[in-house]
Design an enzyme around this catalytic site. Sequence first.
Site, PDB file in Angstrom:
ATOM      1  CG  HIS A  14       6.484 111.025 -27.482  1.00 11.72           C
ATOM      2  ND1 HIS A  14       5.513 111.684 -28.181  1.00 11.72           N
ATOM      3  CD2 HIS A  14       6.307 109.704 -27.736  1.00 11.72           C
ATOM      4  CE1 HIS A  14       4.767 110.793 -28.815  1.00 11.72           C
ATOM      5  NE2 HIS A  14       5.224 109.591 -28.573  1.00 11.72           N
TER       6      HIS A  14
HETATM    7  C1  UD1 Z   1       4.772 104.949 -26.475  1.00  9.94           C
HETATM    8  C2  UD1 Z   1       4.381 104.318 -27.800  1.00  9.94           C
HETATM    9  C3  UD1 Z   1       3.986 105.403 -28.814  1.00  9.94           C
HETATM   10  C4  UD1 Z   1       2.993 106.411 -28.224  1.00  9.94           C
HETATM   11  C5  UD1 Z   1       3.533 106.922 -26.886  1.00  9.94           C
HETATM   12  C6  UD1 Z   1       2.586 107.900 -26.213  1.00  9.94           C
HETATM   13  C7  UD1 Z   1       5.498 102.216 -28.402  1.00  9.94           C
HETATM   14  C8  UD1 Z   1       6.559 101.592 -29.215  1.00  9.94           C
HETATM   15  N1  UD1 Z   1       5.476 103.550 -28.385  1.00  9.94           N
HETATM   16  O1  UD1 Z   1       5.982 105.679 -26.669  1.00  9.94           O
HETATM   17  O2  UD1 Z   1       3.393 104.774 -29.945  1.00  9.94           O
HETATM   18  O3  UD1 Z   1       2.849 107.503 -29.126  1.00  9.94           O
HETATM   19  O4  UD1 Z   1       3.753 105.808 -26.027  1.00  9.94           O
HETATM   20  O5  UD1 Z   1       3.195 108.489 -25.094  1.00  9.94           O
HETATM   21  O6  UD1 Z   1       4.710 101.503 -27.798  1.00  9.94           O
HETATM   22  N2  UD1 Z   1       8.639 106.389 -19.311  1.00  9.94           N
HETATM   23  C9  UD1 Z   1       8.485 106.818 -18.013  1.00  9.94           C
HETATM   24  N3  UD1 Z   1       7.264 106.696 -17.419  1.00  9.94           N
HETATM   25  C10 UD1 Z   1       6.191 106.179 -18.083  1.00  9.94           C
HETATM   26  C11 UD1 Z   1       6.363 105.726 -19.398  1.00  9.94           C
HETATM   27  C12 UD1 Z   1       7.576 105.846 -20.011  1.00  9.94           C
HETATM   28  O7  UD1 Z   1       9.406 107.323 -17.389  1.00  9.94           O
HETATM   29  O8  UD1 Z   1       5.102 106.114 -17.483  1.00  9.94           O
HETATM   30  C13 UD1 Z   1       9.947 106.572 -19.971  1.00  9.94           C
HETATM   31  C14 UD1 Z   1      10.912 105.453 -19.783  1.00  9.94           C
HETATM   32  O9  UD1 Z   1      12.192 106.028 -19.683  1.00  9.94           O
HETATM   33  C15 UD1 Z   1      10.816 104.691 -21.093  1.00  9.94           C
HETATM   34  C16 UD1 Z   1      10.536 105.799 -22.080  1.00  9.94           C
HETATM   35  O10 UD1 Z   1       9.752 106.745 -21.344  1.00  9.94           O
HETATM   36  O11 UD1 Z   1      11.959 103.975 -21.373  1.00  9.94           O
HETATM   37  C17 UD1 Z   1       9.772 105.355 -23.296  1.00  9.94           C
HETATM   38  O12 UD1 Z   1       8.542 104.743 -22.925  1.00  9.94           O
HETATM   39  P1  UD1 Z   1       7.858 103.678 -23.917  1.00  9.94           P
HETATM   40  O13 UD1 Z   1       6.640 103.147 -23.304  1.00  9.94           O
HETATM   41  O14 UD1 Z   1       8.882 102.716 -24.385  1.00  9.94           O
HETATM   42  O15 UD1 Z   1       7.499 104.520 -25.207  1.00  9.94           O
HETATM   43  P2  UD1 Z   1       6.925 105.986 -25.421  1.00  9.94           P
HETATM   44  O16 UD1 Z   1       8.048 106.820 -25.923  1.00  9.94           O
HETATM   45  O17 UD1 Z   1       6.122 106.501 -24.280  1.00  9.94           O
END
Ligand code: UD1
Length: 363
Positions: free
Chosen positions: A207
């Site tokens: 991820h």
């Molecule tokens: C975040 C944390 C990371 C942690 C991870 C656990 C930061 C910078 N990163 O990364 O430290 O290891 O969570 O999972 O805070 N999205 C969805 N649904 C959700 C959440 C996210 O569709 O419920 C998608 C969206 O397209 C989003 C992407 O995932 O843009 C990334 O989500 P984001 O919260 O930015 O970071 P993670 O990669 O989940």
Amino acid sequence: MKILSVVGARPQFVKLAPVCAAIAEGGHEHVIVHTGQHYDPALSDVFFAELGIPAPDVQLGVGSGGHGEQTGAMLAGLDPVLRRHAPDWVLVYGDTNSTLAGALSAVKQLLPVAHLEAGLRSFNRRMPEEHNRVLTDHAADLLLAPTRRAKRNLEVEGLGARTSLVGDVMVDVCFQARDRALSGTTAPTAPAEGIDPAAPYLVATVHRAENTDDPELLEAILDALAALPYQVALLAHPRLVARAASFGMQLRRGAIRVGTPLPYQAMVGAVLGSVGVVTDSGGLQKEAYLLGRLCTTLRAETEWPETLVEGWNVLMPQPIRDKELLAQRVTRELPGTRPGLEYGDGKAALRVVTELERARRRS
Ligand code: UD1
């Protein structure tokens, strides 16, 4: 004492569970603020329900966005909430954008802030989590370190006086889930559709932006997983699904069977049933170690170097393109000794609350 926890992403809900129980046991008031960074039920609601965490008192509903946009929206949402509650402690967890926003909002309002899982370092300044760790540690008043190495990292940065070694709260929750899984009488279940749980399988997650956001690199990682000699249960995080779709890429190929993110207990069960883990997650590396399964990490460094001892965990040189090397690593022999107890004894959350009480009395 009134403690306000700021959480927002999946690994923080796991850490919150034992802390929440320990705060209740200590008779303290606890306010839970969910930033909404993770909003998919599979990454959020399911953890609250399963781990017995009360529903958040405040839901900011911030959602996804660029780092600045996401962190800024959290700050704007947190400021009035923290002001209204005026807690004795703001408690922030781990290394996400929610962690940094919670710490900044608190420190700017002169509210005492404690960082749980302080002092972890990958020393890779390109990782957003590394920025969040360093900035949060330097902002916080109390640094709750999970390991001796984390404590040392903080001492080197001049933060020793604010640091307490408490152990790792993830051990508390992981060992409870392990014991429940091992006492179960049910037959092993498939962690993803198409996996035969009676045959050897690997649990895989990918991820991190550095692995998912470059199409050529993601293709190489998927091809390397597809060529492995075991079944691969790829438990796809929304970021991975979204990036693969936008690149027009199929996740399912070769050995890969695609699953959804699992609730915590099912994840622990899946790891226990597996021959090993392939991941770029921090938490899962450590869970594999605690559960005595081999881990191959799709990164060149780790903030949990204790897992590398005896080869329980091995790293992959970046960028990950070498199929043969990955296959060699996942089929390596199990170490001859059991994993050690560097992460604590399963009572870290109680120590967290004791430290909050002690530091509050001192101030
Ligand atoms: C975040 C944390 C990371 C942690 C991870 C656990 C930061 C910078 N990163 O990364 O430290 O290891 O969570 O999972 O805070 N999205 C969805 N649904 C959700 C959440 C996210 O569709 O419920 C998608 C969206 O397209 C989003 C992407 O995932 O843009 C990334 O989500 P984001 O919260 O930015 O970071 P993670 O990669 O989940």
